[in-house]
Scaffold this motif. Structure first.
Motif, PDB file in Angstrom:
ATOM      1  N   ALA A 138       0.854  -1.181   0.000  1.00  0.00           N
ATOM      2  CA  ALA A 138       0.000   0.000   0.000  1.00  0.00           C
ATOM      3  C   ALA A 138       0.889   1.230   0.000  1.00  0.00           C
ATOM      4  O   ALA A 138       2.053   1.170   0.411  1.00  0.00           O
ATOM      5  N   GLY A 139       0.349   2.343  -0.447  1.00  0.00           N
ATOM      6  CA  GLY A 139       1.117   3.581  -0.474  1.00  0.00           C
ATOM      7  C   GLY A 139       1.468   4.049   0.924  1.00  0.00           C
ATOM      8  O   GLY A 139       0.858   3.653   1.918  1.00  0.00           O
ATOM      9  N   LYS A 140       2.481   4.910   0.994  1.00  0.00           N
ATOM     10  CA  LYS A 140       2.911   5.413   2.295  1.00  0.00           C
ATOM     11  C   LYS A 140       2.977   6.934   2.251  1.00  0.00           C
ATOM     12  O   LYS A 140       3.358   7.521   1.239  1.00  0.00           O
ATOM     13  N   PRO A 141       2.616   7.609   3.345  1.00  0.00           N
ATOM     14  CA  PRO A 141       2.862   9.053   3.417  1.00  0.00           C
ATOM     15  C   PRO A 141       4.344   9.316   3.573  1.00  0.00           C
ATOM     16  O   PRO A 141       5.040   8.576   4.301  1.00  0.00           O
ATOM     17  N   PRO A 142       4.898  10.329   2.929  1.00  0.00           N
ATOM     18  CA  PRO A 142       6.349  10.592   3.017  1.00  0.00           C
ATOM     19  C   PRO A 142       6.857  10.806   4.434  1.00  0.00           C
ATOM     20  O   PRO A 142       8.031  10.555   4.712  1.00  0.00           O
ATOM     21  N   VAL A 143       5.978  11.276   5.339  1.00  0.00           N
ATOM     22  CA  VAL A 143       6.426  11.563   6.709  1.00  0.00           C
ATOM     23  C   VAL A 143       6.649  10.299   7.529  1.00  0.00           C
ATOM     24  O   VAL A 143       7.271  10.356   8.596  1.00  0.00           O
ATOM     25  N   LEU A 144       6.176   9.145   7.052  1.00  0.00           N
ATOM     26  CA  LEU A 144       6.233   7.932   7.866  1.00  0.00           C
ATOM     27  C   LEU A 144       7.673   7.518   8.175  1.00  0.00           C
ATOM     28  O   LEU A 144       7.975   7.092   9.289  1.00  0.00           O
ATOM     29  N   HIS A 145       8.564   7.637   7.204  1.00  0.00           N
ATOM     30  CA  HIS A 145       9.963   7.255   7.437  1.00  0.00           C
ATOM     31  C   HIS A 145      10.557   8.054   8.589  1.00  0.00           C
ATOM     32  O   HIS A 145      11.188   7.489   9.502  1.00  0.00           O
ATOM     33  N   ASP A 146      10.390   9.371   8.559  1.00  0.00           N
ATOM     34  CA  ASP A 146      10.972  10.217   9.603  1.00  0.00           C
ATOM     35  C   ASP A 146      10.361   9.935  10.970  1.00  0.00           C
ATOM     36  O   ASP A 146      11.058   9.945  11.985  1.00  0.00           O
ATOM     37  N   GLU A 147       9.063   9.662  10.992  1.00  0.00           N
ATOM     38  CA  GLU A 147       8.402   9.375  12.271  1.00  0.00           C
ATOM     39  C   GLU A 147       8.913   8.065  12.868  1.00  0.00           C
ATOM     40  O   GLU A 147       9.165   7.984  14.079  1.00  0.00           O
TER      41      GLU A 147
END
Length: 368
Positions: A138-147
């Motif tokens: 599924a797609g991911k929001p770009p902020v997820l990696h940093d969080e």
């Protein structure tokens, strides 16, 4: 073979039958061989640099193709699987924590559960040994990696891309820089040929959005219904994924949307993913899906369906519009409808079942 008096080699037998998720159309039966699924597992294990001392979270059921690929990735590396019969946000995370998980993955929805649990327990690291998280399906929001990186340490998020027809055709590298981790699904895996094409089937240059088309050792043998095969492949033998993508100058692949998930409003194509990525950044939005609904004047209207961090703090349409304007989203792309729900419908891999949302809110509009 004929010159030597030998028969032509037989095609590998179909050993596995999986069905597509049915998020954008009717589910289709997909035929795989042992070799095609082992190719996907080897690609995943290589890109994650799985080791014998790794303890990885096998949270996908093996009745889904992702579960079998995770299983084969472990078999090729010798790592230990931490298997759950069905993912439960509380019990499964407790189990993974006790067993010292080092590779916590499965998909975006699992990562968001891990993150939410860690945020509820800030005084301890629930996964103290984790070295990376893995996202796919599924797609991911770009902020997820940093969080994830801020909450857990380690390498953060490593993404992959594939489908039931061709699993794990791209995957990130463990030494990828943060920007590649945030915004791409990694590089094509070994043996994979990948191009983007325009509406007439023309090859597009790197950096230009088009339909992602692939050839890969992970490729399926064809559909259970063979009448579907012709439309799935183009004249060059590339599988048409139906996904829109950009391949950058370094070869990294960013998925930008789906052909069937574009809202066509007054003749203009609007990417739902572009809007979703922006709304994911809103401090009161917990989850979001953008859909197109029938509209007599515009053809389709853009509708944002959201869940809230705090149901007691509502989000109004006018506030959402001003928020998106402040982020410089083109006015014609801003949703003209906002719906708040308790939960977005998802399948077992975390993909939002947008067809259910379209049916629900199209029916509601018809009643009104």
């Amino acid at each position: 073979c004929r010159r030597l008096g030998r028969s032509a080699p037989r095609p590998a037998p179909t050993r596995w039958l999986y069905y597509t998720s049915g998020t954008t159309s009717e589910p289709k039966g997909v035929r795989h061989t042992d070799a095609s699924l082992m190719a996907a597992g080897r690609a995943m294990a290589g890109r994650m640099e799985l080791r014998a001392d790794d303890r990885e979270a096998l949270v996908f059921p093996v009745t889904h193709i992702g579960g079998l690929v995770w299983l084969t990735a472990g078999l090729t590396s010798g790592c230990r699987h931490l298997v759950v019969p069905a993912f439960d946000p509380e019990a499964s995370i407790d189990f993974l924590s006790r067993e010292g998980v080092t590779v916590a993955g499965g998909g975006t929805i699992f990562c968001t559960h891990y993150l939410a649990r860690q945020q509820r327990e800030p005084d301890r690291r629930i996964f103290p040994s984790v070295r990376l998280f893995v996202s796919g399906g599924a797609g991911k929001p770009p902020v997820l990696h940093d969080e994830l990186k801020a909450a857990f340490g380690g390498g953060g998020l490593l993404s992959s891309y594939g489908s039931t027809e061709a699993p794990i055709v791209t995957h990130g590298l463990v030494d990828d820089v943060d920007d590649k981790r945030r915004t791409t699904e990694g590089l094509p895996c070994p043996g994979v040929s990948m191009v983007t094409k325009g509406p007439a089937g023309e090859h597009l240059p790197r950096g230009q959005e088009g339909e992602l088309c692939i050839k890969a050792p992970q490729m399926f043998q064809g559909y259970l219904d063979p009448t579907l095969d012709a439309a799935a492949f183009d004249d060059e033998g590339f599988f048409r994924t139906g996904d829109l993508a950009v391949i950058d100058g370094d070869g990294y692949v960013a998925i930008t949307g789906r052909l069937k998930e574009i809202v066509i409003r007054k003749g203009e194509n609007i990417s739902t993913k572009e809007i979703e990525d922006l709304l994911h950044r809103h401090p009161r939005v917990a989850d979001v899906a953008v859909i197109g609904l029938p509209d007599r004047e515009a053809g389709e209207r853009c509708c944002a369906v959201v869940t809230l961090v705090d149901p007691d703090r509502p989000l109004e349409l006018a506030e959402m519009v001003e928020y998106l304007k402040a982020l410089d989203l083109m006015v014609q792309k801003i949703p003209e409808q906002l719906e708040v729900v308790d939960e977005l419908p998802r399948n077992i891999t975390g993909k939002v079942l947008k067809q259910r949302l379209r049916e629900r809110f199209a029916a509601a509009a018809a009643v009104e």
